[in-house]
Design a protein around this motif. Structure first.
Motif, PDB file in Angstrom:
ATOM      1  N   UNK A 259      -2.902  -2.090   1.681  1.00  0.00           N
ATOM      2  CA  UNK A 259      -3.347  -2.395   3.044  1.00  0.00           C
ATOM      3  C   UNK A 259      -2.175  -2.400   4.015  1.00  0.00           C
ATOM      4  N   UNK A 260      -1.025  -2.863   3.538  1.00  0.00           N
ATOM      5  CA  UNK A 260       0.146  -2.880   4.409  1.00  0.00           C
ATOM      6  C   UNK A 260       0.643  -1.461   4.679  1.00  0.00           C
TER       7      UNK A 260
ATOM      8  N   UNK B 162      -0.834   1.270   4.570  1.00  0.00           N
ATOM      9  CA  UNK B 162      -1.767   2.126   5.307  1.00  0.00           C
ATOM     10  C   UNK B 162      -1.346   2.242   6.769  1.00  0.00           C
ATOM     11  N   UNK B 163      -0.536   1.282   7.231  1.00  0.00           N
ATOM     12  CA  UNK B 163       0.000   1.344   8.603  1.00  0.00           C
ATOM     13  C   UNK B 163       0.882   2.559   8.804  1.00  0.00           C
ATOM     14  N   UNK B 164       1.378   3.125   7.702  1.00  0.00           N
ATOM     15  CA  UNK B 164       2.319   4.234   7.784  1.00  0.00           C
ATOM     16  C   UNK B 164       1.672   5.590   7.560  1.00  0.00           C
ATOM     17  N   UNK B 165       0.352   5.619   7.443  1.00  0.00           N
ATOM     18  CA  UNK B 165      -0.328   6.892   7.207  1.00  0.00           C
ATOM     19  C   UNK B 165      -0.895   7.410   8.528  1.00  0.00           C
TER      20      UNK B 165
END
Lengths: 283, 128
Positions: A163-164, A166-169
């Motif tokens: 979940x964390x 995913x901020x970088x996708x």
């Protein structure tokens, strides 16, 4: 039945006096390229490159799971250990696997922590490689989060880690590949992502070593996604600027896991990076 | 904003996977937009109540403070870098997260996907 052209094998290396059983995937013919995965994930991040008919026509790609990751087991006695990756152990692992594979000065391509260690190797062991492709890599990134979140008895570290990150996708990533990418983090062993982040967010030793990288002998090319919040384009540009002769390309529609999250978007940038490594053949 | 929150409440009830992810989430979350307060009370993954502030008496577990323009960009099908994620808003200085961050992180996928519910799905891209 049609198999993919990717072969998986195991080998055992000794790192810091301990035997490590390593899983390696390989595909292709030609110039050897050793590929390193990010923190908290494994070799599957490179699945599209290893299946790329055109790139594998001229390159032989190797990707391996770091100890504790993917199909590489932790070392004997791991059950009472706290996993904390160090720069020295990481360097020794990459060199040991490259040697065990019999590679003669491969190109080293690493993403995130793999890109960080690629730059460390460019500074300290350039003679062992033909060039370096450092993806989503920077000199140093302190954590803006608490790495202990990802290893605690009352929550699932893998799900929180996914979940964390995913901020970088990138929102341009195809949904199927976004979730394939996140699945690897969800599967990560307990404490492994945390132990990788310890290396990535606490060891700043690369900063003082960047200037010693000699790009006239081994080219260095950085690739960075505009949607990467962890290693931003500014971070990558700063890092490239500290390496005389290094080049850097910003990938506008990609994030922190470009080869996995958006294979079609990443491919031309990676092909260009491989082409830039060829100058080393004439040195 | 009130209408958007009501839309999110409705879409959440129509999202079985989110209700499953949030089945243990029963907390009050403060969403502050341009200084206007909205207290969202979740029960077992459902958004049970939306209460407008200001209030100094309503306890909350964690808070997301941002502005309407940042949220409008966050809700675009393919937001610009930084506007694509809640932590991106924080990184570019358009959002702030306060309170019990660990509770947020334990429920991060649920809360992120809840906050993205007004976002319309992007059209498939042509890929080379």
């Amino acid at each position: 039945m049609t198999f993919e052209p990717v072969t998986g094998r195991y080998l055992t290396v000794t790192v810091q006096g301990r035997r490590q059983r390593i899983y390696v995937e390989m595909a292709g013919t030609g110039t050897p390229v050793l590929c390193l995965h990010t923190a908290g994930a494994d070799t599957r991040q490179w699945r599209h490159i290893l299946n790329d008919a055109e790139l594998t026509a001229t390159h032989r790609f190797f990707a391996f799971d770091m100890p504790w990751h993917g199909k590489s087991l932790p070392p004997e006695g791991f059950q009472t250990e706290e996993y904390l990756l160090t720069t020295d152990a990481y360097i020794e692992t990459v060199l040991a696997v490259s040697h065990a594979l019999g590679l003669d000065r491969p190109i080293l391509a690493g993403c995130s922590m793999g890109g960080r260690i690629a730059l460390q190797l460019a500074a300290l062991h350039a003679d062992r490689f033909a060039g370096f492709i450092a993806i989503e890599a920077s000199d140093f990134q302190p954590a803006w989060y608490d790495i202990d979140w990802f290893h605690r008895p009352d929550a699932h570290g893998g799900e929180m880690g996914a979940a964390l990150v995913s901020a970088n996708i990138s929102p341009h990533a195809p949904d199927a590949e976004r979730w394939n990418t996140l699945w690897m983090f969800m599967q990560s062993g307990p404490g492994v992502f945390r132990g990788d982040l310890s290396f990535y967010t606490r060891d700043d030793s690369l900063i003082g070593r960047l200037a010693r990288i000699d790009t006239t002998r081994t080219p260095v090319h950085l690739l960075v996604g505009a949607y990467d919040l962890t290693c931003t384009p500014e971070d990558a540009r700063r890092t490239a600027a500290a390496i005389p002769g290094a080049t850097c390309t910003v990938m506008d529609e990609l994030g922190h896991f470009p080869m996995s999250e958006h294979p079609a978007g990443f491919r031309p940038f990676f092909a260009d990076a491989l082409a830039r490594m060829k100058v080393a053949d004439h040195v | 904003m009130r209408a958007t929150l009501a839309l999110m409440q409705s879409r959440l009830d129509d999202s079985p996977h989110l209700l499953r992810l949030g089945r243990l989430f029963s907390e009050t979350v403060l969403i502050e937009v341009d200084g206007a307060e909205y207290y969202l009370t979740f029960r077992d993954g459902h958004l049970a109540a939306i209460a407008e502030g200001p209030s100094r008496k309503t306890p909350w577990r964690f808070a997301l403070r941002t502005d309407a323009d940042a949220l409008a960009q966050f809700w675009q099908p393919r937001p610009r870098p930084g506007f694509h994620d809640l932590f991106g808003l924080v990184k570019i200085g358009r959002g702030r997260i306060d309170g019990d961050i660990l509770t947020l992180v334990k429920n991060l996928r649920f809360f992120k996907e809840f906050m993205a519910l007004p976002r319309t799905a992007p059209q498939p891209e042509e890929t080379a």
